[in-house]
Motif scaffolding. Structure first.
Motif, PDB file in Angstrom:
ATOM      1  N   ARG A 130       0.848  -1.202   0.000  1.00 43.32           N
ATOM      2  CA  ARG A 130       0.000   0.000   0.000  1.00 43.32           C
ATOM      3  C   ARG A 130       0.879   1.246   0.000  1.00 43.32           C
ATOM      4  O   ARG A 130       1.692   1.435   0.923  1.00 43.32           O
ATOM      5  CB  ARG A 130      -0.922  -0.012   1.223  1.00 43.32           C
ATOM      6  N   SER A 131       0.677   2.050  -1.004  1.00 42.13           N
ATOM      7  CA  SER A 131       1.568   3.197  -1.192  1.00 42.13           C
ATOM      8  C   SER A 131       1.600   4.112   0.025  1.00 42.13           C
ATOM      9  O   SER A 131       2.621   4.730   0.330  1.00 42.13           O
ATOM     10  CB  SER A 131       1.164   3.979  -2.447  1.00 42.13           C
ATOM     11  N   GLU A 132       0.496   4.201   0.749  1.00 40.91           N
ATOM     12  CA  GLU A 132       0.471   5.088   1.921  1.00 40.91           C
ATOM     13  C   GLU A 132       1.352   4.580   3.058  1.00 40.91           C
ATOM     14  O   GLU A 132       1.702   5.335   3.969  1.00 40.91           O
ATOM     15  CB  GLU A 132      -0.976   5.329   2.410  1.00 40.91           C
ATOM     16  N   GLY A 189       7.683   3.713   2.862  1.00 44.95           N
ATOM     17  CA  GLY A 189       8.522   4.826   3.252  1.00 44.95           C
ATOM     18  C   GLY A 189       8.415   5.192   4.718  1.00 44.95           C
ATOM     19  O   GLY A 189       9.299   5.830   5.278  1.00 44.95           O
ATOM     20  N   LYS A 190       7.379   4.736   5.375  1.00 44.65           N
ATOM     21  CA  LYS A 190       7.214   5.002   6.810  1.00 44.65           C
ATOM     22  C   LYS A 190       8.353   4.376   7.600  1.00 44.65           C
ATOM     23  O   LYS A 190       8.824   3.292   7.268  1.00 44.65           O
ATOM     24  CB  LYS A 190       5.905   4.375   7.312  1.00 44.65           C
ATOM     25  N   ILE A 215      14.304   1.432  10.209  1.00 46.32           N
ATOM     26  CA  ILE A 215      13.591   0.453   9.373  1.00 46.32           C
ATOM     27  C   ILE A 215      12.445   1.173   8.666  1.00 46.32           C
ATOM     28  O   ILE A 215      11.445   1.536   9.288  1.00 46.32           O
ATOM     29  CB  ILE A 215      13.022  -0.712  10.204  1.00 46.32           C
ATOM     30  N   TYR A 216      12.624   1.383   7.375  1.00 40.30           N
ATOM     31  CA  TYR A 216      11.602   2.044   6.588  1.00 40.30           C
ATOM     32  C   TYR A 216      10.846   1.000   5.776  1.00 40.30           C
ATOM     33  O   TYR A 216      11.444   0.021   5.312  1.00 40.30           O
ATOM     34  CB  TYR A 216      12.239   3.080   5.653  1.00 40.30           C
ATOM     35  N   VAL A 217       9.567   1.196   5.607  1.00 37.60           N
ATOM     36  CA  VAL A 217       8.753   0.219   4.876  1.00 37.60           C
ATOM     37  C   VAL A 217       9.106   0.252   3.391  1.00 37.60           C
ATOM     38  O   VAL A 217       9.117   1.302   2.763  1.00 37.60           O
ATOM     39  CB  VAL A 217       7.250   0.517   5.073  1.00 37.60           C
TER      40      VAL A 217
END
Lengths: 219, 219
Positions: free
Chosen positions: B124-126, B129-130, B136-138
């Motif tokens: 899921r694009s949202e 990057g989190k 640890i980034y998604v």
DNA sequence: TAGATTGTTAATCGATTAACAATC
DNA sequence: TAGATTGTTAATCGATTAACAATC
């Protein structure tokens, strides 16, 4: 004594009970695929077991099938739902709102099973007052007993403070879903209260064990 | 063929394996209380089982005890830790970063068992990057296979996208910890990969069942 | 009626418990 | 040496599988 014996006779073994949710999931999938009837043979294949076991299991709740035909998917699904008490509504509270607690609160697993979250409790002052779900603010753990008594709470989801379990004895609750990672002191807990443990750490250990075994087999 | 047979003979039953984590927890508690030795009788009481079962279980891994003395707590604890592969280090990735995934990432259950989280994936694009944990980034799910191949990943924690499991066949991973709530298609998964299911919904259903049974017993 | 498939009874298999000789 | 407690073998118990008469 005669009633005692009656209960004993009707009692379904833990092995069978542990398979019920799997039957439920499997039948739900069949239902979603518009399957109308299913034989013990087909069910067995889908569940990776034997037709004998299917028939043995299902007959312990009474016969849901029909000779020469098999089982009506919808009927069987409904019956298993009733046996599991899945269509009933339960109200619940969560103890512990760090991490796991906060997430379980939001999890769809609750609403899917008709479980409505009424409140959340914690004793850490930095957590108290937080809104962990729409209109659910974290309360002080010391309010727990009074809250359970005044509202009618069925299930307590414990993610922390395992030592609090015995305080729930006279609050009218029916079940504890235990995620604390600690064995609750059953001897101090009212017999009317059902306890269901979920030891996440244990499952990770078992995975590590399996991984290790496979490595050793190879060498 | 002789090796095959050897393995078969040495194989420990699933019933015993499922009790190993409990032994581990129990011995850890004894150790924390500075207990030096323990008899099968004492262990049985603590674990709510029989001394016979304790001795039978432990002897299937070789004798850790001493006649007339019992078991040395520290030695037994160490041996069980080794059997479970608990002192080893594992690297892991998480698939699915909503709710449960996000929480498991932060859970101490990982670090306690020597599991180091290397990455998290989602489609899921949202979510991409989190930062779900320090550094640890998604990442995008499509990068999963390449990531597992290039880094050496032991364990994949699946909280979503169950259909992705078979894509892990040739990535060198050793185990899948399955929280997706769906039965993974084992026939499509490499035999070298161990799968450990955690069906949270099933445990909630079983709790509902127990609650219902108690109600019925009363009436 | 013939074929299919159940529910149940009997047989087998595996896991738990009991007993005890070995030995620390 | 005497007492304690293991590891292991034998007995029991329960769960799974097989077989089959009942019947849709």
């Amino acid at each position: 004594m005669s009633i005692q014996r009656e209960n004993k006779r009707d009692e379904v073994s833990a092995a069978v009970v542990s398979r019920l949710p799997k039957y439920y999931r499997c039948l739900r999938d069949f239902l979603n695929n518009d399957k109308l009837r299913v034989s013990s043979k087909e069910l067995a294949e889908a569940m990776n077991t034997t037709a004998s076991q299917i028939r043995q299991d299902l007959s312990s709740f009474g016969g849901f099938g029909q000779q020469g035909y098999g089982y009506n998917v919808k009927t069987l699904y409904t019956n298993i739902s009733v046996i599991l008490g899945i269509n009933d509504t339960y109200s619940a509270v969560i103890i512990g709102t760090d991490r796991l607690g906060a997430v379980l609160a939001k999890e769809s697993v609750f609403s899917k099973r008709g479980v409505i979250l009424r409140a959340a409790f914690d004793s850490r002052s930095e957590n108290i007052g937080k809104e962990i779900l729409t209109d659910i603010y974290v309360r002080d753990l010391s309010e727990l007993e009074n809250f359970c008594k005044s509202c009618v709470i069925d299930i307590v989801v414990m993610t922390d403070y395992p030592e609090y379990a015995e305080r729930l004895n006279n609050c009218g609750i029916k079940g504890i879903w235990n995620f604390t990672g600690a064995q609750l002191e059953l001897k101090n807990i009212n017999e009317d209260i059902s306890v269901q443990d979920v030891f996440l750490g244990d499952t990770l250990m078992m995975l590590c064990y399996k991984i290790n075994m496979k490595q050793k087999e190879k060498s």
